[in-house]
Design a protein around this motif. Sequence first.
Motif, PDB file in Angstrom:
ATOM      1  N   LEU A  27      19.828  61.998  -3.145  1.00 57.69           N
ATOM      2  CA  LEU A  27      18.680  62.885  -3.291  1.00 57.69           C
ATOM      3  C   LEU A  27      17.384  62.125  -3.565  1.00 57.69           C
ATOM      4  O   LEU A  27      16.304  62.713  -3.566  1.00 57.69           O
ATOM      5  N   THR A  29      16.614  60.739  -6.441  1.00 57.39           N
ATOM      6  CA  THR A  29      16.185  61.160  -7.771  1.00 57.39           C
ATOM      7  C   THR A  29      16.977  60.388  -8.815  1.00 57.39           C
ATOM      8  O   THR A  29      17.616  59.396  -8.503  1.00 57.39           O
ATOM      9  N   ARG A  61      22.612  70.467  -1.957  1.00 58.32           N
ATOM     10  CA  ARG A  61      21.562  71.199  -1.237  1.00 58.32           C
ATOM     11  C   ARG A  61      20.667  71.955  -2.220  1.00 58.32           C
ATOM     12  O   ARG A  61      19.447  71.982  -2.073  1.00 58.32           O
ATOM     13  N   ALA A  64      18.507  69.441  -3.933  1.00 58.32           N
ATOM     14  CA  ALA A  64      17.449  68.971  -3.032  1.00 58.32           C
ATOM     15  C   ALA A  64      16.307  69.973  -2.971  1.00 58.32           C
ATOM     16  O   ALA A  64      15.131  69.593  -2.948  1.00 58.32           O
ATOM     17  N   ARG A  65      16.636  71.256  -2.966  1.00 58.23           N
ATOM     18  CA  ARG A  65      15.592  72.298  -2.971  1.00 58.23           C
ATOM     19  C   ARG A  65      14.800  72.238  -4.279  1.00 58.23           C
ATOM     20  O   ARG A  65      13.564  72.340  -4.270  1.00 58.23           O
ATOM     21  N   ARG A  67      14.374  69.616  -6.151  1.00 57.10           N
ATOM     22  CA  ARG A  67      13.541  68.411  -6.113  1.00 57.10           C
ATOM     23  C   ARG A  67      12.297  68.648  -5.270  1.00 57.10           C
ATOM     24  O   ARG A  67      11.196  68.223  -5.625  1.00 57.10           O
ATOM     25  N   GLU A  68      12.456  69.333  -4.161  1.00 64.35           N
ATOM     26  CA  GLU A  68      11.315  69.653  -3.291  1.00 64.35           C
ATOM     27  C   GLU A  68      10.256  70.442  -4.069  1.00 64.35           C
ATOM     28  O   GLU A  68       9.063  70.126  -4.008  1.00 64.35           O
ATOM     29  N   LEU A  69      10.694  71.448  -4.799  1.00 65.49           N
ATOM     30  CA  LEU A  69       9.753  72.269  -5.580  1.00 65.49           C
ATOM     31  C   LEU A  69       9.089  71.465  -6.691  1.00 65.49           C
ATOM     32  O   LEU A  69       7.883  71.567  -6.912  1.00 65.49           O
ATOM     33  N   ASP A  71       8.672  68.225  -6.782  1.00 64.77           N
ATOM     34  CA  ASP A  71       7.761  67.263  -6.153  1.00 64.77           C
ATOM     35  C   ASP A  71       6.436  67.908  -5.765  1.00 64.77           C
ATOM     36  O   ASP A  71       5.411  67.235  -5.679  1.00 64.77           O
ATOM     37  N   GLN A  72       6.455  69.223  -5.533  1.00 65.74           N
ATOM     38  CA  GLN A  72       5.228  69.955  -5.189  1.00 65.74           C
ATOM     39  C   GLN A  72       4.450  70.375  -6.440  1.00 65.74           C
ATOM     40  O   GLN A  72       3.426  71.030  -6.338  1.00 65.74           O
ATOM     41  N   THR A  74       5.881  72.099  -9.175  1.00 67.14           N
ATOM     42  CA  THR A  74       6.473  73.232  -9.889  1.00 67.14           C
ATOM     43  C   THR A  74       7.264  72.716 -11.093  1.00 67.14           C
ATOM     44  O   THR A  74       8.074  71.806 -10.943  1.00 67.14           O
ATOM     45  N   ALA A  79      11.168  76.064 -11.004  1.00 67.08           N
ATOM     46  CA  ALA A  79      11.877  75.718  -9.767  1.00 67.08           C
ATOM     47  C   ALA A  79      13.286  76.302  -9.787  1.00 67.08           C
ATOM     48  O   ALA A  79      13.746  76.873  -8.792  1.00 67.08           O
TER      49      ALA A  79
END
Length: 112
Positions: A27, A29, A61, A64-65, A67-69, A71-72, A74, A79
């Motif tokens: 990931l 992370t 999965r 990963a979602r 982490r995406e949030l 990273d933006q 949140t 998140a």
Amino acid sequence: MTADDSYDRLDDDDYPAYTMGRAAEMLGTTPAFLRALGEHRLITPLRSEGGHRRYSRYQLRIAARARELVDQGTPIEAACRIIVLEDQLEDAQRINAEYRRAIETVHPSAAA
């Protein structure tokens, strides 16, 4: 369990095949991030006989979602809540679609 059983499980999305270190590496992370997701009850890894956390592809999965949030920008708590709500929405939409198909089967004119 035979060797064939082990290979069959590799296709199982829920099989806890990944160690915490490997999951974090995949990931991009840290193990601390994965522990935080567990503390927020987003994912609950299974434990090996030795007590080590093990993660499934499904859990990766979700992580990963998250982490995406994060990273933006949140916050991790938000998140985790967003992901739970997204999952609930997906379930509701699936149930609604099943309900509509059932109604259309019984009352074809109701499709309008």
